[in-house]
Design an enzyme around this catalytic site. Structure first.
Site, PDB file in Angstrom:
ATOM      1  N   ASP A  54       1.659   5.321   0.086  1.00 12.27           N
ATOM      2  CA  ASP A  54       1.113   6.460   0.818  1.00 12.27           C
ATOM      3  C   ASP A  54       1.462   7.743   0.063  1.00 12.27           C
ATOM      4  O   ASP A  54       2.539   8.310   0.242  1.00 12.27           O
ATOM      5  CB  ASP A  54       1.697   6.493   2.232  1.00 12.27           C
ATOM      6  CG  ASP A  54       0.950   7.451   3.137  1.00 12.27           C
ATOM      7  OD1 ASP A  54      -0.107   7.949   2.731  1.00 12.27           O
ATOM      8  OD2 ASP A  54       1.431   7.702   4.269  1.00 12.27           O
ATOM      9  N   GLU A  90       2.855   1.143   5.435  1.00  5.80           N
ATOM     10  CA  GLU A  90       1.504   1.509   5.840  1.00  5.80           C
ATOM     11  C   GLU A  90       0.572   0.309   5.863  1.00  5.80           C
ATOM     12  O   GLU A  90      -0.359   0.241   6.661  1.00  5.80           O
ATOM     13  CB  GLU A  90       0.933   2.588   4.911  1.00  5.80           C
ATOM     14  CG  GLU A  90      -0.359   3.176   5.447  1.00  5.80           C
ATOM     15  CD  GLU A  90      -0.980   4.198   4.514  1.00  5.80           C
ATOM     16  OE1 GLU A  90      -1.940   4.858   4.937  1.00  5.80           O
ATOM     17  OE2 GLU A  90      -0.530   4.323   3.370  1.00  5.80           O
ATOM     18  N   LYS A 115       0.865  -1.192   0.000  1.00  3.17           N
ATOM     19  CA  LYS A 115       0.000   0.000   0.000  1.00  3.17           C
ATOM     20  C   LYS A 115       0.896   1.234   0.000  1.00  3.17           C
ATOM     21  O   LYS A 115       1.686   1.449   0.926  1.00  3.17           O
ATOM     22  CB  LYS A 115      -0.911   0.015   1.223  1.00  3.17           C
ATOM     23  CG  LYS A 115      -1.899   1.173   1.184  1.00  3.17           C
ATOM     24  CD  LYS A 115      -2.792   1.205   2.403  1.00  3.17           C
ATOM     25  CE  LYS A 115      -3.855   2.292   2.252  1.00  3.17           C
ATOM     26  NZ  LYS A 115      -3.292   3.634   1.983  1.00  3.17           N
TER      27      LYS A 115
END
Length: 349
Positions: free
Chosen positions: A68, A208, A66
């Site tokens: 960011d 994250e 993921k």
């Protein structure tokens, strides 16, 4: 753990070792039917990931890191490139390195879905660094440090791919943006691992979280569950309703006062006093001082040396949990979200 590029039995790009080309390499046979080209859409609403506490299981799911940053779509045409934010705003000139690299991709027309990020020394995406490279929220600076992590291909050489399953879209994307590419446009690689194991490793490396995607689904706009996000640390947007002053803190900000949505109203959810540096606090203080109001927009309880502001700024906040009375625990400031990036405010169900 990273998957090698697929080698399909019937290559979708012609010869496996041949370069990707946009023009025919030989004259078309007049007896062959003319293939219709799909009009290139001006914009495609993004597919959004649904937050889940644990990774889904099953062979139909694939995983990625993921990232960011800011969600972007690259629209490549023969004579132009546009870089659009999640909200449809044109930020082409704000990412010169990504723009230059998009012009070099070996394709005539394409729409790539991905995330603009700035990487720290350990190769992790850092939202605060990205914001600072752009001049802060509302800033007009161009970021030469940002790179584009491509994770989907929605339109390719005159053909709309949104109705095609993800596995086919990924195959074409990997041909256009190879896994070993280290330029301003890079591939967000699929990772072959058990979802629970991958999440644990991601959290150990202070990432994250991870994204899980169904390989057998078309590209559907909205938050429908085809894509799922699982976070190591909770991170959401909260509206700033004021701050407590402190002569000993950066920018004179002792603590930000935050609110979330409950129905059509805002409710106070506590404050955050960590995560600032001298630069981010100074920029934040400057923006808040332009929004000062006499009375608080929400009931924050009795606050000493508090300055209240109109609820216009949305802060991205990391936190570990909620207290029993709906206040944030172990919160840390990450930066301000842009309206152009879909600055969503956390909402209680």
């Amino acid at each position: 753990m990273t998957k090698p590029p697929r080698t399909p039995s019937k290559p979708l790009l012609g010869d496996v070792d041949a370069p990707i080309r946009s023009k025919a390499r030989r004259r078309r046979d007049p007896a062959q039917p003319q293939l219709l080209l799909d009009p290139m859409p001006a914009r495609i609403e993004p597919c959004l990931a649904l937050l889940k506490p644990r990774p889904p299981k099953g062979p139909q799911w694939t995983y990625e890191v993921k990232w960011d940053g800011y969600r972007l779509a690259l629209h490549i045409e023969p004579t132009s490139v546009r870089i659009l934010t999640r909200g449809g705003h044109d930020w082409t000139e704000r990412f010169p390195a990504i723009l230059a690299e998009a012009r070099r991709l070996p394709v005539s027309t394409a729409i790539l879905d991905g995330e603009a990020v700035v990487l720290d020394a350990q190769g992790r995406s850092d939202f605060g660094m990205l914001q600072q490279s752009l001049g802060g929220r509302g800033g007009k600076r161009s970021s030469r440090d940002a790179i584009f992590m491509a994770f989907d291909l929605l339109y390719f050489d005159g053909h709309d791919l949104t109705g095609t399953e993800l596995s086919s879209r990924r195959h074409l994307l990997e041909g256009l943006v190879p896994p070993d590419r280290e330029e301003a446009i890079r591939l967000s690689e699929e990772i072959e691992a058990d979802g629970e194991q991958l999440l644990r490793i991601a959290c150990e490396h202070d990432l994250e979280g991870i994204i899980a995607k169904r390989m057998d689904t078309p590209y559907r706009s909205g938050r429908l569950g085809d894509w799922v996000k699982i976070k190591c640390v909770q991170s959401d947007g909260f509206v700033i309703v004021g701050y407590e002053k402190s002569a000993a803190s950066f920018g004179g900000i002792g603590r930000l006062l935050l609110a979330a949505r409950k129905g059509k109203e805002l409710i106070y959810v506590g404050g955050v006093g960590t995560g600032f540096n001298e630069r981010s606090a100074s920029e934040l203080r400057e923006q808040m001082d332009e929004l000062i109001i006499g009375k608080p927009a929400v009931d924050t309880g009795r606050k000493r040396d508090a300055v209240f502001v109109r609820p216009k700024l949305v802060a991205e906040i990391e936190y570990r949990a909620w207290t029993h009375d709906r206040k944030l625990r172990h919160a840390s400031y990450k930066g301000l979200r842009e309206a152009a990036d879909g600055a969503e405010i956390y909402a209680f169900e």
